[in-house]
Design an enzyme around this catalytic site. Structure first.
Site, mmCIF file in Angstrom:
data_model
loop_
_atom_site.group_PDB
_atom_site.id
_atom_site.type_symbol
_atom_site.label_atom_id
_atom_site.label_comp_id
_atom_site.label_asym_id
_atom_site.label_seq_id
_atom_site.Cartn_x
_atom_site.Cartn_y
_atom_site.Cartn_z
ATOM 1 N N GLU A 114 -3.906 3.281 4.978
ATOM 2 C CA GLU A 114 -3.747 4.288 3.916
ATOM 3 C C GLU A 114 -4.649 5.502 4.154
ATOM 4 O O GLU A 114 -4.239 6.639 3.918
ATOM 5 C CB GLU A 114 -4.009 3.680 2.533
ATOM 6 C CG GLU A 114 -3.110 2.507 2.150
ATOM 7 C CD GLU A 114 -1.627 2.728 2.414
ATOM 8 O OE1 GLU A 114 -1.159 3.876 2.320
ATOM 9 O OE2 GLU A 114 -0.935 1.752 2.751
ATOM 10 N N GLY A 166 0.846 -1.192 0.000
ATOM 11 C CA GLY A 166 0.000 0.000 0.000
ATOM 12 C C GLY A 166 0.876 1.236 0.000
ATOM 13 O O GLY A 166 1.992 1.207 0.534
ATOM 14 N N CYS A 183 5.328 0.125 7.754
ATOM 15 C CA CYS A 183 5.022 1.258 6.886
ATOM 16 C C CYS A 183 6.281 1.592 6.095
ATOM 17 O O CYS A 183 7.369 1.632 6.666
ATOM 18 C CB CYS A 183 4.599 2.452 7.737
ATOM 19 S SG CYS A 183 4.276 3.943 6.784
#
Ligand SMILES: [Zn+2]
Length: 169
Positions: free
Chosen positions: A135, A45, A92
């Site tokens: 996100e 993502g 992340c």
């Protein structure tokens, strides 16, 4: 074009992104570049602020190229329903080499526009739900560390500051 990923410490990651209002060739190109940049960084993502663009736009592929139908573009996404609880290790691209267990809703419905501006709704569970939430958080200037305990978050920030000082961030 592959964009470099912006890391924690850059203020663009902690500010609310602006809505997308123009659905043109330029947006399509940006979406293509975002998928390319996400795959190059081995992510599932990527939100536009992570490449320094403060717009409400994210791309997701939780199958990492295995299923072409799993490629998702979220323009101006909003979480409209969430239920349950699910804990999983989360990372992340903007906080490389760190992972933490994060508890989030297990099942989530997102309402968003596609690259042409058409509205759609999609429900995801577990990893996909987590991607929707992670996100969408990015577009609100929120990082997953904000879901950790203050103790864990401070420890993570201390470690990052150390890396920054050493020029390794
Ligand atoms: Zn992220």
């Amino acid at each position: 074009m592959i964009y470099p990923i912006v890391k924690f410490g850059d203020p663009v990651l902690e500010k609310k992104a602006e809505p997308v209002t123009v659905f043109d060739d330029e947006l399509e190109k940006l979406v293509d570049d975002m998928f390319e940049s996400m795959y190059a960084a081995h992510g599932v993502g990527l939100a536009a602020p992570q490449i320094g663009i403060s717009k409400r736009l994210a791309v997701i592929d939780v199958t990492f190229k295995e299923d072409p139908d799993a490629k998702l573009v979220l323009v101006n996404p909003e979480i409209i329903h969430s239920e349950g609880r699910h804990s999983q290790n989360e990372g992340c691209l903007s906080i490389p080499d760190f992972r933490e267990n994060v508890t989030r809703p297990r099942k989530v419905t997102v309402r968003a526009q596609d690259v042409t501006g058409k509205f759609f709704e999609k429900t995801g569970e577990e990893l996909l739900a987590r991607a929707f939430l992670h996100e969408t958080d990015h577009l609100n200037g929120k990082l997953y560390m904000s879901h950790l305990s203050a103790l864990k978050r401070d420890l993570m920030k201390r470690k990052i500051r150390k890396l920054m000082k050493a020029g390794e961030w």
